[in-house]
Design an enzyme around this catalytic site. Structure first.
Site, PDB file in Angstrom:
ATOM      1  N   GLU A  34      -1.013  -8.778   2.882  1.00 35.06           N
ATOM      2  CA  GLU A  34      -0.587  -8.836   1.045  1.00 35.06           C
ATOM      3  C   GLU A  34       0.547  -9.167  -0.118  1.00 35.06           C
ATOM      4  O   GLU A  34       1.586  -9.375   0.468  1.00 35.06           O
ATOM      5  CB  GLU A  34      -0.340  -7.855   1.227  1.00 35.06           C
ATOM      6  CG  GLU A  34      -0.643  -6.177  -0.004  1.00 35.06           C
ATOM      7  CD  GLU A  34      -0.611  -4.847   0.217  1.00 35.06           C
ATOM      8  OE1 GLU A  34       0.625  -5.066   1.159  1.00 35.06           O
ATOM      9  OE2 GLU A  34      -1.248  -4.564  -0.363  1.00 35.06           O
ATOM     10  N   HIS A  36       3.721  -9.413  -1.519  1.00 33.01           N
ATOM     11  CA  HIS A  36       5.416  -8.455  -0.928  1.00 33.01           C
ATOM     12  C   HIS A  36       6.641  -9.065  -2.151  1.00 33.01           C
ATOM     13  O   HIS A  36       7.077  -9.103  -1.495  1.00 33.01           O
ATOM     14  CB  HIS A  36       5.527  -7.958   0.092  1.00 33.01           C
ATOM     15  CG  HIS A  36       5.342  -7.433   1.108  1.00 33.01           C
ATOM     16  ND1 HIS A  36       3.433  -7.615   1.151  1.00 33.01           N
ATOM     17  CD2 HIS A  36       5.289  -6.139   1.111  1.00 33.01           C
ATOM     18  CE1 HIS A  36       3.277  -6.354   1.694  1.00 33.01           C
ATOM     19  NE2 HIS A  36       4.478  -5.612   1.507  1.00 33.01           N
ATOM     20  N   ASP A  45       3.953  -6.160   6.499  1.00 36.62           N
ATOM     21  CA  ASP A  45       3.643  -5.293   6.788  1.00 36.62           C
ATOM     22  C   ASP A  45       3.045  -5.644   8.605  1.00 36.62           C
ATOM     23  O   ASP A  45       3.409  -4.754   8.689  1.00 36.62           O
ATOM     24  CB  ASP A  45       2.019  -5.043   6.381  1.00 36.62           C
ATOM     25  CG  ASP A  45       2.571  -3.965   5.146  1.00 36.62           C
ATOM     26  OD1 ASP A  45       3.339  -4.406   3.927  1.00 36.62           O
ATOM     27  OD2 ASP A  45       1.422  -3.944   4.301  1.00 36.62           O
ATOM     28  N   HIS A 120       0.492  -0.572   6.623  1.00 32.77           N
ATOM     29  CA  HIS A 120      -0.154  -0.881   5.279  1.00 32.77           C
ATOM     30  C   HIS A 120      -0.663   0.617   5.432  1.00 32.77           C
ATOM     31  O   HIS A 120      -1.532   0.521   5.475  1.00 32.77           O
ATOM     32  CB  HIS A 120      -1.086  -1.880   6.077  1.00 32.77           C
ATOM     33  CG  HIS A 120      -1.373  -2.222   4.935  1.00 32.77           C
ATOM     34  ND1 HIS A 120      -1.222  -2.850   2.813  1.00 32.77           N
ATOM     35  CD2 HIS A 120      -3.010  -2.161   4.092  1.00 32.77           C
ATOM     36  CE1 HIS A 120      -2.232  -3.152   2.596  1.00 32.77           C
ATOM     37  NE2 HIS A 120      -3.760  -2.818   3.255  1.00 32.77           N
ATOM     38  N   GLU A 122      -2.410   1.302   2.660  1.00 34.34           N
ATOM     39  CA  GLU A 122      -4.365   1.169   2.750  1.00 34.34           C
ATOM     40  C   GLU A 122      -5.019   1.334   3.903  1.00 34.34           C
ATOM     41  O   GLU A 122      -6.013   1.521   3.865  1.00 34.34           O
ATOM     42  CB  GLU A 122      -4.406   0.427   2.287  1.00 34.34           C
ATOM     43  CG  GLU A 122      -3.910   0.732   0.460  1.00 34.34           C
ATOM     44  CD  GLU A 122      -3.055  -0.312   0.191  1.00 34.34           C
ATOM     45  OE1 GLU A 122      -2.066  -0.148   0.989  1.00 34.34           O
ATOM     46  OE2 GLU A 122      -2.641  -0.654  -0.578  1.00 34.34           O
ATOM     47  N   HIS A 175       6.379   0.214  -2.459  1.00 35.10           N
ATOM     48  CA  HIS A 175       5.882  -1.374  -1.978  1.00 35.10           C
ATOM     49  C   HIS A 175       7.072  -2.413  -2.254  1.00 35.10           C
ATOM     50  O   HIS A 175       7.291  -2.624  -3.636  1.00 35.10           O
ATOM     51  CB  HIS A 175       4.439  -1.228  -2.589  1.00 35.10           C
ATOM     52  CG  HIS A 175       3.656  -2.948  -2.151  1.00 35.10           C
ATOM     53  ND1 HIS A 175       3.582  -3.078  -0.753  1.00 35.10           N
ATOM     54  CD2 HIS A 175       3.683  -3.668  -2.514  1.00 35.10           C
ATOM     55  CE1 HIS A 175       2.912  -3.873  -0.171  1.00 35.10           C
ATOM     56  NE2 HIS A 175       3.250  -4.576  -2.350  1.00 35.10           N
ATOM     57  N   GLU A 180      11.026  -1.826   2.353  1.00 38.42           N
ATOM     58  CA  GLU A 180      10.447  -2.836   2.974  1.00 38.42           C
ATOM     59  C   GLU A 180      11.126  -4.028   2.739  1.00 38.42           C
ATOM     60  O   GLU A 180      11.889  -4.693   4.190  1.00 38.42           O
ATOM     61  CB  GLU A 180       9.678  -3.541   2.338  1.00 38.42           C
ATOM     62  CG  GLU A 180       8.314  -1.955   2.890  1.00 38.42           C
ATOM     63  CD  GLU A 180       6.742  -2.761   1.708  1.00 38.42           C
ATOM     64  OE1 GLU A 180       5.877  -2.678   3.431  1.00 38.42           O
ATOM     65  OE2 GLU A 180       6.840  -2.863   1.186  1.00 38.42           O
TER      66      GLU A 180
HETATM   67 ZN    ZN Z   1       4.030  -3.183   2.905  1.00 37.38          ZN
END
Ligand code: ZN
Length: 260
Positions: A34, A36, A45, A120, A122, A175, A180
């Protein structure tokens, strides 16, 4: 806790069998592929989940299974949404069945201490469903599965202040931002293009989602908050506070057996 090998992907099958026989657990890291932001890699992630699993495994006599590197669809207000090139996601159904199948294999190997460790957002719920399905129809089996959908809730007040200086937007919005980026600067500085990091935010934040995704719910950079405020020092501090309670949770729910 023994000095046994930890990475299942690097082990031979007799080494995995030996781990099962001494009562070791297995940790399955779950991540995503994904976007970032402009400065972090797509695997952020998956890397965080796998590194966290390894840190926990060493203190709880577990082995770390190869991670699930595709995650459930990115959502605009927690991962930037599906509009970014590179973000590569799977459906909820695929994730449920993948987790179910992999956990069923762990059970077949003989593992009875199983941990699902997710980074993650989701993936939540789908991983729980997969774990549920894997155990269904096995009454009397003493196997236990610890489902960790969020690796942390809240850090100490002092660390929250150090990271966010009173300006914490909630973890979903965080995010590719301070947490992170800081953790990646601590763990893998070679993978961070910190000079490209920007502060960003969605034009509108609502407590509901709209489909199809509306542009005002998506940031241009992919970061959802103030990535430039990250640092390796913040990452190191947060990381320690994340690992500790997870070790505690694994030892509480899935204690290391005597003689291990
Ligand atoms: Zn992430």
């Amino acid at each position: 806790v023994s000095e046994a090998p930890r990475q299942m992907s690097h082990m031979t099958w007799p080494e995995v069998r030996a781990a099962v026989e001494r009562g070791a657990g297995v940790i399955l890291p779950l991540g995503s592929t994904e976007q970032h932001g402009l400065h972090l890699p797509l695997a952020c992630d998956a890397i965080c989940a796998a590194d966290l699993a390894l840190a926990v495994a060493e203190q709880t006599d577990c082995v770390v299974a190869p991670p699930i590197v595709y995650g459930y669809r990115s959502r605009p207000m927690s991962g930037g949404g599906q509009g970014f090139v590179g973000t590569t996601s799977i459906s909820g159904q695929t994730l449920i069945l993948t987790v179910r199948d992999v956990v069923a294999e762990f059970l077949r190997h003989g593992f009875r201490r199983i941990v699902l460790l997710n980074w993650h957002n989701e993936n939540s719920n789908f991983m729980y469903e997969g774990a549920h399905l894997a155990l269904e129809g096995r009454p009397g089996d003493e196997a236990k599965i610890l489902v960790i959908e969020s690796p942390f809730e809240r850090l100490s007040d002092a660390t929250m202040e150090e990271l966010f200086a009173g300006d914490f937007p909630g973890w979903a919005t965080e995010h590719a931002a301070i947490m992170e980026t800081s953790v990646m600067l601590h763990l893998h500085p070679d993978l961070v293009h910190f000079d490209r990091a920007v502060d960003d935010r969605v034009a509108r934040a609502t407590p509901y989602e709209v489909l199809p995704v509306q542009p005002e719910f998506v940031t241009e950079s992919g970061s959802l908050w103030k990535a430039t405020r990250a640092s390796a020092e913040k990452g190191e501090r947060a990381w320690k506070e994340i690992v500790g309670p997870l070790v505690e949770a694994v030892l509480t729910e899935l204690p290391v057996q005597a003689g291990a």
